[in-house]
Motif scaffolding. Structure first.
Motif, mmCIF file in Angstrom:
data_model
loop_
_atom_site.group_PDB
_atom_site.id
_atom_site.type_symbol
_atom_site.label_atom_id
_atom_site.label_comp_id
_atom_site.label_asym_id
_atom_site.label_seq_id
_atom_site.Cartn_x
_atom_site.Cartn_y
_atom_site.Cartn_z
ATOM 1 N N ILE A 16 0.829 -1.205 0.000
ATOM 2 C CA ILE A 16 0.000 0.000 0.000
ATOM 3 C C ILE A 16 0.864 1.256 0.000
ATOM 4 O O ILE A 16 0.481 2.299 -0.563
ATOM 5 C CB ILE A 16 -0.950 -0.027 1.215
ATOM 6 N N HIS A 17 2.057 1.155 0.569
ATOM 7 C CA HIS A 17 2.960 2.304 0.589
ATOM 8 C C HIS A 17 3.902 2.322 -0.614
ATOM 9 O O HIS A 17 4.917 3.048 -0.598
ATOM 10 C CB HIS A 17 3.776 2.313 1.881
ATOM 11 N N GLY A 18 3.607 1.519 -1.622
ATOM 12 C CA GLY A 18 4.360 1.594 -2.884
ATOM 13 C C GLY A 18 5.590 0.743 -2.956
ATOM 14 O O GLY A 18 6.468 1.004 -3.792
ATOM 15 N N LYS A 19 5.715 -0.298 -2.134
ATOM 16 C CA LYS A 19 6.882 -1.182 -2.171
ATOM 17 C C LYS A 19 6.465 -2.575 -2.614
ATOM 18 O O LYS A 19 5.337 -3.007 -2.355
ATOM 19 C CB LYS A 19 7.535 -1.247 -0.789
ATOM 20 N N ASN A 20 7.402 -3.269 -3.252
ATOM 21 C CA ASN A 20 7.135 -4.613 -3.754
ATOM 22 C C ASN A 20 7.383 -5.656 -2.669
ATOM 23 O O ASN A 20 8.132 -5.429 -1.716
ATOM 24 C CB ASN A 20 8.004 -4.930 -4.968
ATOM 25 N N GLY A 21 6.768 -6.816 -2.850
ATOM 26 C CA GLY A 21 6.940 -7.914 -1.909
ATOM 27 C C GLY A 21 6.764 -9.255 -2.584
ATOM 28 O O GLY A 21 6.016 -9.392 -3.552
ATOM 29 N N LEU A 22 7.480 -10.253 -2.070
ATOM 30 C CA LEU A 22 7.416 -11.613 -2.585
ATOM 31 C C LEU A 22 7.265 -12.566 -1.402
ATOM 32 O O LEU A 22 8.070 -12.533 -0.467
ATOM 33 C CB LEU A 22 8.675 -11.962 -3.389
ATOM 34 N N LEU A 23 6.240 -13.405 -1.467
ATOM 35 C CA LEU A 23 5.983 -14.381 -0.408
ATOM 36 C C LEU A 23 5.761 -15.733 -1.069
ATOM 37 O O LEU A 23 4.908 -15.873 -1.949
ATOM 38 C CB LEU A 23 4.741 -13.987 0.403
ATOM 39 N N ASN A 56 -9.878 -3.577 2.542
ATOM 40 C CA ASN A 56 -10.322 -2.853 3.734
ATOM 41 C C ASN A 56 -9.564 -1.543 3.907
ATOM 42 O O ASN A 56 -10.091 -0.577 4.472
ATOM 43 C CB ASN A 56 -10.135 -3.721 4.973
ATOM 44 N N SER A 57 -8.337 -1.480 3.423
ATOM 45 C CA SER A 57 -7.519 -0.284 3.603
ATOM 46 C C SER A 57 -7.804 0.773 2.542
ATOM 47 O O SER A 57 -7.857 1.974 2.846
ATOM 48 C CB SER A 57 -6.027 -0.664 3.580
ATOM 49 N N ILE A 58 -7.985 0.361 1.283
ATOM 50 C CA ILE A 58 -8.125 1.331 0.187
ATOM 51 C C ILE A 58 -9.548 1.405 -0.334
ATOM 52 O O ILE A 58 -9.795 2.063 -1.362
ATOM 53 C CB ILE A 58 -7.175 0.967 -0.969
ATOM 54 N N GLY A 59 -10.497 0.751 0.334
ATOM 55 C CA GLY A 59 -11.862 0.722 -0.178
ATOM 56 C C GLY A 59 -12.457 2.084 -0.466
ATOM 57 O O GLY A 59 -12.961 2.343 -1.576
ATOM 58 N N PRO A 60 -12.420 3.055 0.442
ATOM 59 C CA PRO A 60 -13.042 4.375 0.167
ATOM 60 C C PRO A 60 -12.284 5.212 -0.854
ATOM 61 O O PRO A 60 -12.824 6.201 -1.348
ATOM 62 C CB PRO A 60 -13.023 5.065 1.541
ATOM 63 N N TYR A 61 -11.044 4.840 -1.152
ATOM 64 C CA TYR A 61 -10.213 5.676 -2.022
ATOM 65 C C TYR A 61 -9.987 5.050 -3.396
ATOM 66 O O TYR A 61 -9.075 5.469 -4.112
ATOM 67 C CB TYR A 61 -8.857 5.931 -1.355
ATOM 68 N N GLN A 62 -10.781 4.072 -3.765
ATOM 69 C CA GLN A 62 -10.583 3.426 -5.060
ATOM 70 C C GLN A 62 -11.112 4.306 -6.185
ATOM 71 O O GLN A 62 -12.157 4.959 -6.045
ATOM 72 C CB GLN A 62 -11.297 2.070 -5.114
ATOM 73 N N ALA A 63 -10.390 4.300 -7.303
ATOM 74 C CA ALA A 63 -10.842 5.007 -8.494
ATOM 75 C C ALA A 63 -11.908 4.193 -9.203
ATOM 76 O O ALA A 63 -12.062 2.991 -8.964
ATOM 77 C CB ALA A 63 -9.656 5.281 -9.421
ATOM 78 N N GLU A 124 -2.323 0.983 8.287
ATOM 79 C CA GLU A 124 -2.226 2.328 8.828
ATOM 80 C C GLU A 124 -1.453 3.220 7.860
ATOM 81 O O GLU A 124 -0.601 2.771 7.105
ATOM 82 C CB GLU A 124 -1.516 2.301 10.197
ATOM 83 N N GLY A 125 -1.787 4.518 7.906
ATOM 84 C CA GLY A 125 -1.042 5.486 7.105
ATOM 85 C C GLY A 125 -1.360 5.462 5.630
ATOM 86 O O GLY A 125 -0.469 5.710 4.803
ATOM 87 N N VAL A 126 -2.626 5.188 5.259
ATOM 88 C CA VAL A 126 -3.004 5.190 3.846
ATOM 89 C C VAL A 126 -3.140 6.630 3.370
ATOM 90 O O VAL A 126 -3.745 7.485 4.057
ATOM 91 C CB VAL A 126 -4.329 4.420 3.643
ATOM 92 N N ASP A 127 -2.579 6.933 2.220
ATOM 93 C CA ASP A 127 -2.618 8.286 1.669
ATOM 94 C C ASP A 127 -4.031 8.565 1.148
ATOM 95 O O ASP A 127 -4.473 7.987 0.162
ATOM 96 C CB ASP A 127 -1.589 8.419 0.548
ATOM 97 N N GLU A 128 -4.723 9.493 1.797
ATOM 98 C CA GLU A 128 -6.099 9.796 1.403
ATOM 99 C C GLU A 128 -6.163 10.685 0.171
ATOM 100 O O GLU A 128 -7.219 10.781 -0.466
ATOM 101 C CB GLU A 128 -6.828 10.482 2.559
#
Length: 793
Positions: A16-23, A56-63, A124-128
């Protein structure tokens, strides 16, 4: 839930903060990797929990849908509101054509069971002040080939239909997807070219897309796992975010401000030993490719660890496997990498589990993360909230203004009615009243005139308004026509671009096909080269063995020649000595006869002279020539067989062996053997058909007459597969002349010695068993019975 909080939740926050991840999950087959990633009803795995946290984190801010659009080069583009609206309308029309009117959007029951409202979490800390959009894709790596699990392949009636296991199906419309290739974008990141990316707006929709691809994944039944994954599956969640404009209403139309981050959830296939799974055919090939890719992953981690700890710069073999080549950027530091090790407590998996744990311990020492730069936005924070507050205030004021306008309508009507002249009293009390009706008529006429004036005024005003509306409508129609023209031009441009893209894709597929053919040809040539080298080595080894065998045979034959030569020399020497002794005996007999004849002629009264001694066989031997029919060689001490009556007249089957060198005596009494096979030389075929054997042997007696001997024996089979003759009896046939000189009746020593010599020389040596193998001649002592010509000494 505890595993998700420790492992996957930090990766989702970084996404969500713009970083990549591999699991990814790692372990032996049947250790629970797929279950850990997917979960079950009521126990959602890492993947559904991660998706739930994202929405749940970006639901209200989706385009809105189609505001963000992929450019098929691992990048993102931003469309304006009009283009996005057209895309949505086009999608809705396509879905309405595909679905029946009664169909409703329903989620799979498993999805709703996995989503537990009590376990939801939020980042936490989602850019509105940013707008977000989520894209998902699902691929699998099967036999080191990449396949898109979300691809909708066209129906081809010519090509055969195949199922997931690789066997043909009938009466179905499933065609296996085409394998994809890996490419590198402008930022040097690896991606799967032509992979389907679906934009999703909710957790349920993402689950539906995931399950659609999960049903197409290749699984099979093995000895260790009933539903063993035969491929590595990669579920990619790509999050695109861009800042809002200065007004905080729409997305900023700047491609450079788009930040794209992705989270890859990988379910690796388990390592397995074919000795335990007893895999054959396709399963064996799949197991080999799985183990090879996992070994390449282990090798890459080891090289990274060595470069980090020792300061070396060795090349990491990412390209040896598609799974490592795809995630090359993660291992180079483009994002965090997390591995979940799954362990099966089964005792039979102890050795493989120890290898997995050692690999996991080694990976903890590798650190490759590096910071990621995000685009800088110059707008002030809080734009979305201010825009939302402005809209709410505007709506409130419009509502406030709209209330009084609607309430003033009766007041205006009252003023309009009050502008008319008041009506006079209309009561007529007197029949002769002539004032009330005229006043009423005058007031009504005045009101009628005022109404006509107002009607004309409002008619003119309405006409002017209608004309204004018509002009505005014409302008709108012209604008729409211009926009349609522009839209047609864009459609043509898009169509030409699609045609060009199709052409390039076909060209790319053709080049890939040629590359595959060249690769296969190269593999065939390499295989032929290895087989020819192997054959050359085998032939060289065979040649060396033949040379050594030839040398051994030469040495062996040289020894055999030497032994045979010595043997024949001894045989020749023995025969010469025997012939010399025989000739000396004959000479002695003739001397005796001459002496007797001399005594008879002189009629001497003197007593008989002492008989001279015969020359010794051992001391007085001199070399003489061999006779025409030499005697057989004795192979055992001489044994005098007991005399018995002849069995020649029996009913047995005989082999009558008469050498060609024998003479016809023309005597009255001749030996006659019925049912006999007459041969001049012994052979295997004749001996195999009979059980008796007789040899007709002629020699010169001591008195100079020809003496015939019938040497008889029994034929029996040997263990070597040949025939052997055991001599058992000798019959002597002798012809005498009546005018021969008289001999004394006593035991004449010379005759006795001659008889002893004859017995020892023929009969004793003929009473010995001789083995004649199949295809061989008789021994050296019996060659005179088979050879028609005499051999010189």
């Amino acid at each position: 839930m505890e595993l998700f909080d420790d492992v996957a939740k930090p990766l989702v926050e970084d996404l969500i903060h713009g970083k990549n991840g591999l699991l990814f999950t790692y372990g032996v087959t049947g250790s629970g990797k797929t279950y850990t990633m997917t979960g079950s009803a009521g126990q959602g795995g890492l993947l559904p929990r991660s998706l739930d946290m994202i929405f749940n984190s970006i639901g209200p801010y989706q385009a809105k849908r189609f505001v963000f659009k992929t450019d098929d080069k691992n990048g993102m583009e931003i469309q304006n509101q009009v283009d996005a609206l057209l895309e949505r309308q086009k999608r809705d029309s396509q879905q309405s054509l595909l679905k029946t009117p009664s169909s409703k959007l329903r989620t799979d029951p498993e999805f709703s069971e996995m989503i537990n409202p009590g376990e939801t979490c939020k980042a936490e800390g989602v850019d509105e002040d940013s707008s977000y959009s989520v894209f998902v894709s699902y691929i699998e790596i099967y036999n080191n080939y990449i396949y898109d699990l979300l691809e909708e392949g066209p129906i081809d009636p010519i090509k055969p239909k195949w199922n997931i296991g690789g066997t043909p199906l009938r009466n179905t419309e499933f065609i296996p997807p085409q394998s994809k290739i890996l490419r590198e974008d402008q930022n040097h990141n690896m991606y799967v070219a032509g992979c389907t990316e679906v934009e999703v707006k909710s957790t349920e929709e993402a689950f539906e897309v995931f399950w659609k691809g999960q049903k197409r994944r290749r699984i099979a039944n093995t000895q260790l796992n009933r539903e063993s994954s035969r491929s590595h599956s990669v579920f990619i969640v790509k999050l695109a975010q861009a800042p809002l404009d200065a007004d905080g209403d729409n997305v900023l139309q700047d491609k450079n401000q788009i930040a794209v981050s992705q989270l890859c959830l990988v379910d690796l296939a388990g390592s397995e030993r074919t000795s335990r799974t007893r895999a054959e055919g396709n399963r064996l090939r799949e197991a080999g490719n799985i183990n090879q890719s996992l070994m390449t992953l282990r090798t890459c981690i080891e090289v990274l660890r060595e470069n980090q700890m020792c300061g070396t710069n060795k090349m990491v073999p990412y390209r040896d496997s598609k799974i490592t080549h795809l995630f090359k950027n993660y291992f180079d530091g483009e994002g965090k990498v997390r591995m979940v090790v799954c362990v099966n407590p089964n005792a039979e998996d102890y050795e493989e589990t120890m290898l997995v744990m050692r690999f996991a311990e080694m990976t903890q020492e590798v650190e490759v993360a590096r910071p990621v730069d995000r685009p800088i936005c110059a707008f002030a924070a809080g734009r979305r909230q201010r825009n939302q507050a402005f809209k709410e205030e505007l709506t409130r004021r419009l509502e406030e203004r709209g209330g009084p306008v609607n309430g003033e309508t009766p007041f205006v009507m009252n003023q309009l009615l009050q502008s008319f002249p008041p009506l006079p009293p209309c009561e007529i009390t007197d029949p002769s009243d002539d004032h009330t009706l005229p006043r009423l008529i005058e007031v009504l006429e005045k009101r009628h005139r005022i109404r006509q004036m107002m009607t004309e005024e409002y008619t003119n005003m309405l006409k002017s308004m209608l004309q204004e509306f018509d002009s505005n409508l014409m302008a709108k129609e012209n604008f729409i026509h211009e926009q349609r023209g522009k839209l047609g031009e864009k459609d043509k441009m898009i169509q030409s671009q699609k045609t060009e893209i199709d052409r390039l894709e076909k060209k790319s597929k053709m080049l890939e096909y040629k590359i595959d053919i060249l690769q296969k040809t190269t593999n065939i040539y390499e295989e032929d080269k290895r087989s020819l080298q192997h054959e050359l080595e085998n032939r060289e080894q065979k040649l060396q063995r033949e040379l050594s065998e030839k040398k051994r045979m030469e040495a062996r034959m040289q020894g055999m020649v030497t032994d045979t030569k010595l043997k024949w020399e001894k045989e020749c020497e023995r025969r010469v000595q025997a012939k010399q002794l025989e000739m000396q005996n004959k000479l002695w007999v003739k001397d005796e006869k001459l002496k007797q004849l001399k005594a008879i002629v002189t009629e001497s009264k003197t007593e008989r002279p002492e008989k001279p001694q015969r020359p010794s066989r051992e001391k007085d031997r001199v070399p003489i020539k061999r006779s025409a029919s030499p005697s057989p060689v004795p192979t055992a001490p001489p044994v005098r067989p007991p005399h018995r009556r002849s069995n020649s007249a029996g009913g047995e089957r005989w082999v009558d062996h008469k050498p060609a060198s024998n003479l016809e005596l023309d005597t009255v009494m001749q030996p006659n053997i019925p049912n006999a096979i007459k041969v001049s030389a012994p052979n295997e075929k004749a001996l195999s058909k009979c059980d008796k054997y007789v040899l007709t042997h002629q020699e010169v007696a001591s008195d100079g007459e020809i003496q015939t001997k019938l040497i008889k024996g029994e034929v029996f089979k040997t263990r070597g597969g040949g025939q052997a003759v055991q001599f058992t009896d000798i019959e002597t046939l002798k012809q005498e002349c009546p005018v021969a000189p008289r001999r004394s009746s006593g035991n004449d020593p010379p005759q006795t010695e001659a008889m002893d010599g004859d017995w020892t020389d023929v009969e004793t040596r003929c009473s010995v068993a001789v083995e004649m193998r199949a295809g061989s001649n008789l021994g050296p002592g019996y060659q005179h019975h088979g050879n028609q010509k005499r051999r010189k000494p």
